[in-house]
Design a protein around this motif. Structure first.
Motif, PDB file in Angstrom:
ATOM      1  N   MET A   1       0.958  -1.247  -0.041  1.00 20.41           N
ATOM      2  CA  MET A   1      -0.058   0.153   0.188  1.00 20.41           C
ATOM      3  C   MET A   1       0.893   1.236  -0.070  1.00 20.41           C
ATOM      4  O   MET A   1       0.429   2.377  -0.362  1.00 20.41           O
ATOM      5  N   LEU A   2       2.134   1.228   0.463  1.00 21.27           N
ATOM      6  CA  LEU A   2       2.975   2.408   0.199  1.00 21.27           C
ATOM      7  C   LEU A   2       3.338   2.800  -0.943  1.00 21.27           C
ATOM      8  O   LEU A   2       3.686   3.908  -1.142  1.00 21.27           O
ATOM      9  N   ALA A   3       3.201   1.794  -1.801  1.00 21.67           N
ATOM     10  CA  ALA A   3       3.390   2.183  -3.243  1.00 21.67           C
ATOM     11  C   ALA A   3       2.390   2.675  -4.053  1.00 21.67           C
ATOM     12  O   ALA A   3       2.408   2.784  -5.262  1.00 21.67           O
ATOM     13  N   SER A   4       1.171   2.660  -3.506  1.00 21.77           N
ATOM     14  CA  SER A   4      -0.243   3.100  -4.223  1.00 21.77           C
ATOM     15  C   SER A   4      -0.145   4.318  -4.781  1.00 21.77           C
ATOM     16  O   SER A   4       0.499   5.224  -4.157  1.00 21.77           O
ATOM     17  N   GLU A   5      -0.888   4.616  -5.748  1.00 27.34           N
ATOM     18  CA  GLU A   5      -0.960   5.878  -6.406  1.00 27.34           C
ATOM     19  C   GLU A   5      -2.124   6.847  -5.419  1.00 27.34           C
ATOM     20  O   GLU A   5      -2.140   7.988  -5.746  1.00 27.34           O
ATOM     21  N   GLN A   6      -2.858   6.170  -4.560  1.00 28.67           N
ATOM     22  CA  GLN A   6      -3.920   6.819  -3.675  1.00 28.67           C
ATOM     23  C   GLN A   6      -3.066   7.296  -2.552  1.00 28.67           C
ATOM     24  O   GLN A   6      -2.586   6.515  -1.713  1.00 28.67           O
ATOM     25  N   GLY A  12      -2.743   5.577   5.246  1.00 26.41           N
ATOM     26  CA  GLY A  12      -3.401   4.767   5.840  1.00 26.41           C
ATOM     27  C   GLY A  12      -2.236   3.634   6.252  1.00 26.41           C
ATOM     28  O   GLY A  12      -2.004   3.051   7.521  1.00 26.41           O
ATOM     29  N   ALA A  13      -1.289   3.069   5.397  1.00 23.41           N
ATOM     30  CA  ALA A  13      -0.542   2.246   5.278  1.00 23.41           C
ATOM     31  C   ALA A  13       0.712   2.812   6.577  1.00 23.41           C
ATOM     32  O   ALA A  13       1.155   2.014   7.327  1.00 23.41           O
ATOM     33  N   ALA A  14       1.137   4.031   6.373  1.00 25.44           N
ATOM     34  CA  ALA A  14       2.198   4.408   7.136  1.00 25.44           C
ATOM     35  C   ALA A  14       1.351   4.544   8.525  1.00 25.44           C
ATOM     36  O   ALA A  14       2.584   4.211   9.478  1.00 25.44           O
ATOM     37  N   ARG A  15       0.360   5.016   8.913  1.00 26.64           N
ATOM     38  CA  ARG A  15      -0.171   4.827  10.194  1.00 26.64           C
ATOM     39  C   ARG A  15      -0.569   3.567  10.777  1.00 26.64           C
ATOM     40  O   ARG A  15       0.116   3.203  11.936  1.00 26.64           O
ATOM     41  N   ALA A  16      -0.607   2.418   9.947  1.00 23.13           N
ATOM     42  CA  ALA A  16      -0.552   0.973  10.437  1.00 23.13           C
ATOM     43  C   ALA A  16       0.516   0.650  10.736  1.00 23.13           C
ATOM     44  O   ALA A  16       1.187   0.169  11.806  1.00 23.13           O
ATOM     45  N   ILE A  17       1.769   0.916   9.973  1.00 29.00           N
ATOM     46  CA  ILE A  17       3.070   0.620  10.412  1.00 29.00           C
ATOM     47  C   ILE A  17       3.478   1.306  11.632  1.00 29.00           C
ATOM     48  O   ILE A  17       4.060   0.609  12.431  1.00 29.00           O
ATOM     49  N   THR A  18       3.316   2.426  11.916  1.00 25.12           N
ATOM     50  CA  THR A  18       3.551   3.167  13.244  1.00 25.12           C
ATOM     51  C   THR A  18       3.047   2.560  14.187  1.00 25.12           C
ATOM     52  O   THR A  18       3.349   2.319  15.142  1.00 25.12           O
TER      53      THR A  18
END
Length: 140
Positions: A1-6, A12-18
């Motif tokens: 999801m980090l490579a998504s165009e959206q 959201g992916a960054a927050r989930a990782i954090t």
């Protein structure tokens, strides 16, 4: 999801990782050191100074008899008796067991084969405790 165009998916992916890192008293800097192989003695001491609280329902008899290895960020495969495979994250690992994180615990039997694709290791395990999205397993 980090490579998504959206942009929303990336955020959201960054927050989930954090959030996942914070659950283990880690941050993005710790992740960077782990991924680049520069985990320092300070970050290892940080782990022991702020241990994760015990899981609900955990009894003293279920606690590890061996110290765990340092935290790892590995993928694992749960090989089900019916031939199915479920992906999991290996949060930490010791000689006799591991802490696995899953999207869902539905359909996970009490005993199964755990495989590590990166090392091609596979061995039988049994669940010794279940959390909301984590399980502790011991080699059998």
């Amino acid at each position: 999801m980090l490579a998504s165009e959206q942009d929303g998916e990336v955020a959201g992916a960054a927050r989930a990782i954090t959030r996942a890192l914070a659950a283990d008293n880690l941050d993005l800097h710790d992740l960077s050191r782990l991924l680049t192989g520069r985990a320092s003695a300070d970050s290892a001491r940080h782990d022991h100074a702020n241990p994760k609280p015990p899981h609900p329902g955990e009894t003293p008899e279920e606690r590890r008899s061996e110290p765990r290895f340092r935290r790892v960020l590995l993928t694992g495969k749960i090989l089900l008796p019916n031939g199915g495979i479920i992906d999991c994250k290996v949060r930490n690992r010791s000689a006799d067991g591991a802490l696995l994180q899953l999207a869902s615990l539905i359909g996970i039997p009490d005993q199964f084969v755990l495989r590590f694709p990166s090392t091609n290791e596979a061995f039988g395990v049994e669940i010794i405790w279940r959390g909301e999205r984590e399980i502790g397993v011991r080699r059998i």
